[in-house]
Design an enzyme around this catalytic site. Structure first.
Site, PDB file in Angstrom:
ATOM      1  N   LYS A 144      12.187  -7.725   1.331  1.00 37.96           N
ATOM      2  CA  LYS A 144      11.163  -8.476   0.599  1.00 37.96           C
ATOM      3  C   LYS A 144       9.963  -7.546   0.403  1.00 37.96           C
ATOM      4  CE  LYS A 144       8.261 -11.718  -0.822  1.00 37.96           C
ATOM      5  NZ  LYS A 144       7.134 -10.803  -1.159  1.00 37.96           N
TER       6      LYS A 144
ATOM      7  N   GLU B 188       4.675  -3.261  12.607  1.00 34.55           N
ATOM      8  CA  GLU B 188       3.550  -2.328  12.522  1.00 34.55           C
ATOM      9  C   GLU B 188       2.407  -3.059  11.853  1.00 34.55           C
ATOM     10  OE1 GLU B 188       2.288   1.353   9.941  1.00 34.55           O
ATOM     11  OE2 GLU B 188       3.867   1.969  11.333  1.00 34.55           O
ATOM     12  N   LEU B 189       1.299  -3.204  12.590  1.00 37.41           N
ATOM     13  CA  LEU B 189       0.228  -4.096  12.156  1.00 37.41           C
ATOM     14  C   LEU B 189      -1.076  -3.336  11.949  1.00 37.41           C
ATOM     15  CD1 LEU B 189       1.171  -7.011  14.596  1.00 37.41           C
ATOM     16  CD2 LEU B 189       1.997  -6.597  12.264  1.00 37.41           C
TER      17      LEU B 189
ATOM     18  N   ASN C  87       0.804  -1.227   0.000  1.00 32.70           N
ATOM     19  CA  ASN C  87       0.000   0.000   0.000  1.00 32.70           C
ATOM     20  C   ASN C  87       0.837   1.277   0.000  1.00 32.70           C
ATOM     21  OD1 ASN C  87       0.706  -0.744   2.691  1.00 32.70           O
ATOM     22  ND2 ASN C  87      -0.884   0.586   3.511  1.00 32.70           N
TER      23      ASN C  87
ATOM     24  N   CYS D 153      -2.983   1.905   6.923  1.00 26.96           N
ATOM     25  CA  CYS D 153      -3.135   1.384   8.283  1.00 26.96           C
ATOM     26  C   CYS D 153      -3.413   2.496   9.291  1.00 26.96           C
ATOM     27  CB  CYS D 153      -1.889   0.607   8.687  1.00 26.96           C
ATOM     28  SG  CYS D 153      -0.340   1.513   8.517  1.00 26.96           S
TER      29      CYS D 153
ATOM     30  N   GLU E  52     -10.899  -4.407  10.496  1.00 22.84           N
ATOM     31  CA  GLU E  52     -10.313  -3.385   9.633  1.00 22.84           C
ATOM     32  C   GLU E  52     -10.777  -3.634   8.200  1.00 22.84           C
ATOM     33  OE1 GLU E  52      -5.883  -1.499   8.977  1.00 22.84           O
ATOM     34  OE2 GLU E  52      -6.088  -3.692   8.835  1.00 22.84           O
TER      35      GLU E  52
END
Length: 531
Positions: A193, A266-267, A170, A300, A398
């Site tokens: 990656k 970071e989720l 994103n 996010c 979410e």
């Protein structure tokens, strides 16, 4: 790669062609390797293939990490100031090449140009911050010792070694190089990656880093099946940074823990926006547009839950709907459109499902609510829902799409309670004409970052302050001193000016114990007087 170099076909109105993308793809993985398996990369705006990238396997990752480790030796031996000079040159190159980076971002992600611009501005600023502040943050520090004069202590910050970065689609520029830049300044090598949907922006920045003076091979980019290659990276690196969903983040943390390597994650976020009763309605609505629909909601930090004081609820909702209905969909390579495409069919379907589930449960669609295939295959209208049941999907999960849920509240206390009633805590925003009042509310919100009178940019752009999540929104922090020290191993060097600390030959132990205790008590009293 084993594929034939394509013709120089121009891709839409961009500065890029297939031959240039092919050349970038040659940078993937370890050197001197032919890849028989390739993966397509498509443009979301029209779902057309723009290039191919190699599909690596675990052996390729193993070789890539070892080559990076070898190349990083030269980089580690450079001084902090020398490494900072490379970052300064890189920042200048990234700014100079902003136009082509904008084109490449739009090509890979389908963003509107205005939303792509945020990334191309962020990377040079981030590099400049660490080039300026990083050497001071990582300088060897003197620390208090137990016995002043007789002893001393200092701490130096050694690089971890090889940092693995698994970044999402994103924000492919920001969410790879916001982490790579401080890792590099600290003296590490980086194995990155990127998501296979968006590899080329990362490849172009790696190329610019080498042009700025980074030794070849200190940054290596690997591509392939996500679970396979991502897992292979975690198995081989000395530190891991991951940005993605909470579900995958837990698996990443579990594997890192088994390998006894540290990680930062970071989720997911389910971020609240609290609008108090004294706001400028038009300004707050404009903030809700930015907070909910930037990058088609695929952010996010997006505000998916909006709590509005009941005394201004109707007026705010009307203004928010009016502004939302005026947004233009599109992904032209000019600053003409407000909201771009979603990344693929999966994200589009997730948004559709969330809206349908809420409506079936009794929610009202105030604006939007429809896919727009005539604009492009993955476009969806910015959507506002009200009367959303607490059990419906957009209330519980979410969405990661252009969807905002608006709800009235009777007081700031109720808004805070609802904001904190979540498993996530990444970002929040508070809106009030009284900034002191807003800060009082902000201090009570369970979130890694709280922005006042701005949805997220004011927090993200505070490069000297840490950014990250609490609860299931992650562990660790990027940005600020915290964002670079995570890539180091603090080493304490303690020195005695009087030889071994202990009983002295020729002095009875009882005398030594009495004298040592007296000195210790005196030191304690002096410390207490200084408080």
């Amino acid at each position: 790669m084993a594929t034939q170099a394509p013709e120089e076909t121009i891709l839409s109105e961009t500065a890029w062609n297939k031959r240039r993308l092919y050349a970038l793809a040659q940078r993937i993985g370890p050197s001197e390797r032919e890849y028989d398996l390739t993966m397509p990369v498509t443009a979301p705006v029209n779902d057309e293939q723009i290039a191919e990238i190699p599909e690596l396997d675990e052996d390729d990752v193993d070789r890539a990490v070892e080559q990076t480790r070898e190349a990083a030796g030269e980089w580690r031996e450079m001084s902090l100031d020398e490494r900072a000079d490379v970052l300064t040159k890189f920042a200048n190159l990234a700014a100079k090449n902003r136009g082509e980076l904008l084109d490449l971002l739009q090509l890979e992600t389908g963003k509107s140009r205005a939303h792509a611009l945020e990334e191309t501005i962020d990377v040079p600023l981030n590099a400049d911050y660490y080039a300026d502040k990083g050497p001071g943050i990582l300088a060897t520090e003197s620390r208090s010792s137990g016995i002043p004069i007789a002893t001393s202590a200092e701490v130096q910050y050694d690089p971890k070694g090889i940092v693995g970065i698994i970044s999402p689609w994103n924000y492919p520029l920001v969410l790879s190089f916001a982490d790579a830049i401080p890792a590099l300044l600290a003296g590490n090598g980086v194995v990155l990656k990127p998501d296979d949907k968006t590899p080329f922006t990362a490849l172009r920045l790696a190329e610019l880093l080498e042009e700025a003076g980074l030794p070849e091979g200190v940054v290596t980019i690997v591509t392939g099946d996500g679970p396979t290659i991502g897992s292979a990276v975690i198995e081989r690196v000395d530190y891991l940074t991951f940005t993605g969903s909470s579900e995958v983040g837990k698996l990443v943390a579990e594997q890192a823990g088994r390998n006894l390597i540290d990680c930062s994650l970071e989720l997911s976020g389910k971020n609240p926006m609290i609008i108090l009763d004294d706001v400028d309605i038009e300004e707050a609505a404009r903030g809700a547009i930015q907070g909910s629909f930037t990058n088609a909601g695929q952010l996010c930090l997006a505000n998916e839950r909006i709590y509005v004081h009941e005394s201004i609820y109707d007026e705010f909702l009307a203004e928010f709907v009016e502004q939302t209905e005026g947004l233009e969909l599109g992904a032209e390579f000019e600053f003409d459109s407000d909201v771009g495409s979603m990344i693929d069919e999966d994200q589009l379907q997730r948004t559709k499902d969330h809206v349908a589930d809420a409506v079936e449960a009794g929610a009202t669609v105030e604006a939007g609510g429809n896919a727009r295939p005539e604009v492009g295959p993955y476009f969806y209208e910015p959507t506002i829902l009200t009367d959303v049941p607490a059990s419906s999907l957009p209330a519980c999960e979410e969405t990661f799409g252009p969807l905002a849920v608006v709800e009235p509240v009777s007081s700031a206390a109720e808004a805070i309670e609802k904001a904190n009633d979540s498993d996530h805590g990444l970002n929040a925003s508070v809106w009030s004409a009284d900034r002191k009042r807003a800060k009082e509310v902000a201090r009570q919100i369970e979130s890694g970052t709280v922005c006042i009178n701005d949805p997220f940019l004011v927090g993200w752009a505070s490069y000297d302050a840490p950014m990250g999540g609490v609860k299931e929104s992650g562990i660790g922090r990027r940005h600020g001193p915290e964002g670079i020290k995570r890539y180091t191993e603090p080493k304490t060097i303690a020195t005695s000016a009087v030889g071994p600390l202990g009983p002295v030959p020729g002095i009875p132990d009882s005398v030594f114990a009495k004298g040592f205790s007296a000195i210790s008590d005196l030191q304690r009293r002096l410390n207490q007087l200084r408080r």
